[in-house]
Scaffold this motif. Structure first.
Motif, mmCIF file in Angstrom:
data_model
loop_
_atom_site.group_PDB
_atom_site.id
_atom_site.type_symbol
_atom_site.label_atom_id
_atom_site.label_comp_id
_atom_site.label_asym_id
_atom_site.label_seq_id
_atom_site.Cartn_x
_atom_site.Cartn_y
_atom_site.Cartn_z
ATOM 1 N N LEU A 66 0.826 -1.212 0.000
ATOM 2 C CA LEU A 66 0.000 0.000 0.000
ATOM 3 C C LEU A 66 0.855 1.254 0.000
ATOM 4 O O LEU A 66 0.527 2.253 -0.648
ATOM 5 C CB LEU A 66 -0.933 0.000 1.215
ATOM 6 C CG LEU A 66 -2.025 -1.078 1.243
ATOM 7 C CD1 LEU A 66 -2.851 -0.958 2.517
ATOM 8 C CD2 LEU A 66 -2.934 -0.972 0.024
ATOM 9 N N ALA A 76 -4.634 3.054 -7.185
ATOM 10 C CA ALA A 76 -5.826 2.781 -6.384
ATOM 11 C C ALA A 76 -6.361 1.382 -6.662
ATOM 12 O O ALA A 76 -6.784 0.663 -5.753
ATOM 13 C CB ALA A 76 -6.902 3.829 -6.690
ATOM 14 N N ARG A 79 -4.093 -1.177 -4.974
ATOM 15 C CA ARG A 79 -4.313 -1.239 -3.526
ATOM 16 C C ARG A 79 -5.570 -2.037 -3.182
ATOM 17 O O ARG A 79 -5.566 -2.864 -2.268
ATOM 18 C CB ARG A 79 -4.417 0.178 -2.960
ATOM 19 C CG ARG A 79 -3.117 0.964 -2.974
ATOM 20 C CD ARG A 79 -3.288 2.318 -2.266
ATOM 21 N NE ARG A 79 -2.051 3.066 -2.250
ATOM 22 C CZ ARG A 79 -1.719 3.990 -3.144
ATOM 23 N NH1 ARG A 79 -2.575 4.274 -4.148
ATOM 24 N NH2 ARG A 79 -0.574 4.625 -3.070
ATOM 25 N N ARG A 80 -6.657 -1.788 -3.904
ATOM 26 C CA ARG A 80 -7.910 -2.495 -3.601
ATOM 27 C C ARG A 80 -7.791 -3.992 -3.893
ATOM 28 O O ARG A 80 -8.247 -4.823 -3.111
ATOM 29 C CB ARG A 80 -9.073 -1.882 -4.388
ATOM 30 C CG ARG A 80 -9.466 -0.492 -3.913
ATOM 31 C CD ARG A 80 -10.826 -0.092 -4.471
ATOM 32 N NE ARG A 80 -10.845 -0.117 -5.936
ATOM 33 C CZ ARG A 80 -10.472 0.893 -6.711
ATOM 34 N NH1 ARG A 80 -10.054 2.019 -6.148
ATOM 35 N NH2 ARG A 80 -10.538 0.800 -8.029
ATOM 36 N N LEU A 150 -1.587 2.787 4.505
ATOM 37 C CA LEU A 150 -2.149 4.012 3.934
ATOM 38 C C LEU A 150 -1.691 5.252 4.683
ATOM 39 O O LEU A 150 -2.060 6.370 4.314
ATOM 40 C CB LEU A 150 -3.681 3.934 3.966
ATOM 41 C CG LEU A 150 -4.323 2.861 3.081
ATOM 42 C CD1 LEU A 150 -5.817 2.754 3.375
ATOM 43 C CD2 LEU A 150 -4.067 3.166 1.606
ATOM 44 N N THR A 203 -11.193 0.675 6.699
ATOM 45 C CA THR A 203 -10.117 0.478 5.718
ATOM 46 C C THR A 203 -10.657 0.500 4.294
ATOM 47 O O THR A 203 -10.104 1.168 3.402
ATOM 48 C CB THR A 203 -9.379 -0.840 5.981
ATOM 49 O OG1 THR A 203 -8.930 -0.881 7.340
ATOM 50 C CG2 THR A 203 -8.185 -0.995 5.056
ATOM 51 N N TRP A 204 -11.748 -0.211 4.051
ATOM 52 C CA TRP A 204 -12.330 -0.221 2.712
ATOM 53 C C TRP A 204 -12.899 1.141 2.333
ATOM 54 O O TRP A 204 -12.862 1.537 1.161
ATOM 55 C CB TRP A 204 -13.411 -1.302 2.613
ATOM 56 C CG TRP A 204 -12.845 -2.642 2.294
ATOM 57 C CD1 TRP A 204 -12.824 -3.741 3.095
ATOM 58 C CD2 TRP A 204 -12.203 -3.022 1.085
ATOM 59 N NE1 TRP A 204 -12.203 -4.790 2.464
ATOM 60 C CE2 TRP A 204 -11.816 -4.381 1.204
ATOM 61 C CE3 TRP A 204 -11.917 -2.360 -0.113
ATOM 62 C CZ2 TRP A 204 -11.158 -5.070 0.206
ATOM 63 C CZ3 TRP A 204 -11.263 -3.051 -1.120
ATOM 64 C CH2 TRP A 204 -10.890 -4.384 -0.967
ATOM 65 N N LEU A 207 -10.169 3.242 0.974
ATOM 66 C CA LEU A 207 -9.692 2.773 -0.330
ATOM 67 C C LEU A 207 -10.724 2.945 -1.442
ATOM 68 O O LEU A 207 -10.410 2.710 -2.618
ATOM 69 C CB LEU A 207 -9.308 1.290 -0.249
ATOM 70 C CG LEU A 207 -7.987 0.965 0.449
ATOM 71 C CD1 LEU A 207 -7.845 -0.539 0.646
ATOM 72 C CD2 LEU A 207 -6.801 1.505 -0.349
ATOM 73 N N SER A 208 -11.920 3.339 -1.070
ATOM 74 C CA SER A 208 -12.982 3.449 -2.072
ATOM 75 C C SER A 208 -12.732 4.622 -3.021
ATOM 76 O O SER A 208 -12.237 5.672 -2.614
ATOM 77 C CB SER A 208 -14.343 3.613 -1.388
ATOM 78 O OG SER A 208 -14.385 4.816 -0.643
ATOM 79 N N THR A 209 -13.054 4.412 -4.268
ATOM 80 C CA THR A 209 -12.922 5.436 -5.307
ATOM 81 C C THR A 209 -14.193 5.432 -6.146
ATOM 82 O O THR A 209 -14.586 4.376 -6.657
ATOM 83 C CB THR A 209 -11.706 5.148 -6.214
ATOM 84 O OG1 THR A 209 -10.528 5.090 -5.419
ATOM 85 C CG2 THR A 209 -11.547 6.233 -7.273
#
Length: 493
Positions: A66, A76, A79-80, A150, A203-204, A207-209
């Protein structure tokens, strides 16, 4: 460096809060369930450390992946997919862990442990509930590592502060209602589940986009991290065995009461580790990031700055804790115990020395070099465990500290020398001079003078106040000295 200082501060806050909870909860646990019951709690804490055996380097690989992923949409996605792949693997391991512990709980309670005054049925049931709570708690470590990777240290510590507050607070509350170790572990199941779910959601979320593809499990990810994870897995196995060897051997050699006594000394000395972890969590991903940018000048500078920051905290606290061990334990537990104080001192010495080498280990790991740190730990176990077996009959529970002394002293000498033969060649003496010298020269004489000047008639709380004032003064003087040294040494880096 400002970001590093902020992240260290957040991590120190999380560690200090956990330490406060341990200090407040431990005497209550002992008074509620006795030393035999606290021996079971100490075993639970040891098993939490031993869960690192099953991490297999996955957590460290997630942090490194990460932190070093490129910026932008491609980074991104990487990472996901990395987190999705590793979390599926981690939950599978958690299920196996839970089932294995449940299946072996009866054998551990009846064949391995010496129940002492604790009813055999209560010990067996407590072990069963402990197994479930550990299985639910295990995946939470992966998501905490994700937050560290992160560099979301504020969020990570918020989760850990909330979780530990529930863990210790609910444990103390249920013992107030009913002093039964079985009910204690029943509560821990709910706390472990809640903390893991909450940390995963956070955490999710980070990481969301918007509009991004759904994360996918990718076998290629496992291939990419295989070598590094294998090295870190071996390191983790050795670290867990090293950290648990003393209590594993003791659990076989002594009664639950004596194990509980050692667990008390370890809990007290282990508070210092709460000041070590914040630096590792902050600087390991930072070293990996700087390496990915190929900025070796900044990497070297931040390595020395991090080591100095750690030393200015660990050395004064370790020295003050060593010389004021009887006063600190008396204030904490309300009684004098020479065996406990001597054990505490020896543990503190080993943990302080080994703690100073956590950032050198992080520096090696960021370079993908895991072998040296592993070899040093293997050597410590191979030498330390036989010493424990020989020392415990002669010196009692204090003999179990042998593995920590071997580990700390060898890491601080041989380990650093071997590291600087390959990385940062020619900087070993510079490390000793800029990291160790000033804190020792400032905090050492202050601690010795404080002990010499301490009035004999000080009571429980006045003795604690005297030790605390000495600690603050020692840390302050070490900080001032290190700031002066930093201004001079940074000109040469």
């Amino acid at each position: 460096m400002r970001l590093n200082t902020k992240n260290v501060s957040w991590n120190l806050f999380g560690g200090a809060w956990t330490g406060l909870l341990v200090v407040l909860a431990t005497p209550w646990y002992v008074s509620s369930v006795g030393l035999s019951g606290y021996g079971v709690v100490g075993l639970w804490l040891m098993l939490q450390v031993m869960m690192g055996l099953l991490d297999m380097g996955i957590g460290a690989a997630l942090i490194k992946g990460l932190a070093s992923a490129p910026q932008g949409n491609s980074g991104a996605t990487i990472r996901r997919d990395l987190l999705r792949t590793l979390e599926l693997l981690y939950w599978g391991i958690a299920l196996v862990l839970m089932l294995a512990l449940v299946a072996s709980s009866d054998w551990i309670s009846h064949r391995w442990l010496k129940a002492g005054t604790l009813p055999a049925h209560s010990l067996s049931t407590a072990m069963l509930l402990m197994a479930v709570s550990l299985g639910l708690q295990f995946p939470g470590a992966l998501y905490a590592n994700g937050l560290a990777g992160l560099q979301a240290h504020a969020h990570m510590n918020a989760m850990q502060v909330a979780g530990n507050t529930l863990r210790y607070g609910a444990g103390a509350a249920v013992l107030l209602w009913r002093a039964d170790i079985v009910w204690f572990f029943g509560v821990q199941i709910g706390v472990a589940a809640a903390q893991t779910v909450a940390t995963r959601s956070l955490t999710w979320h980070l990481l969301s986009t918007p509009g991004a593809e759904a994360p996918r499990f990718r076998r290629a990810v496992l291939a990419q991290i295989r070598n590094f994870s294998a090295g870190m897995a071996l390191t983790a196995v050795c670290a867990v065995l090293l950290a648990s060897a003393d209590r594993i051997v003791l659990s076989r050699m002594v009664s639950m009461e004596a194990l509980g006594q050692y667990a008390l000394a370890f809990a007290g000395a282990g508070l210092l580790q709460l000041g070590i972890q914040p630096f590792y969590r902050t600087f390991f991903p930072r070293y990996a990031e700087l390496l990915s940018l190929n900025d070796h000048v900044a990497l070297r500078r931040e390595y020395f700055q991090g080591c100095r920051m750690m030393a200015m905290l660990l050395l004064p606290l370790g020295l003050v804790g060593f010389v004021f061990a009887p006063e600190l334990l008396h204030a904490w537990l309300g009684r004098h115990d020479e065996t406990l104080a001597n054990t505490f001192r020896l543990l503190l010495l080993g943990i302080t020395c080994s703690g100073l080498c956590w950032l050198p280990a992080a520096f090696q790991q960021a370079h993908g070099w895991t072998r040296l740190h592993t070899q040093m730990m293997v050597g410590s176990v191979l030498i330390g465990v036989p010493l424990i077996v020989m020392a415990v009959p002669a010196f009692g529970i204090a003999g179990a500290t042998a593995v920590w002394l071997v580990h700390g002293l060898s890491d601080l000498t041989l380990g650093l020398w071997l590291m600087h033969r390959r990385l940062l060649r020619g900087d070993l003496l510079h490390w000793y001079r800029t990291v160790l010298t000033l804190p020792l020269l400032t905090a050492g004489p202050l601690a010795a003078a404080a002990v010499w000047l301490m009035p004999d008639e000080l009571g429980r709380w006045s003795g604690l106040a005297w030790a605390a004032a000495t600690g603050l003064l020692a840390c302050g003087s070490a900080f001032a000295a290190q700031q002066y040294m930093a201004e001079r040494s940074d000109r040469t880096i």
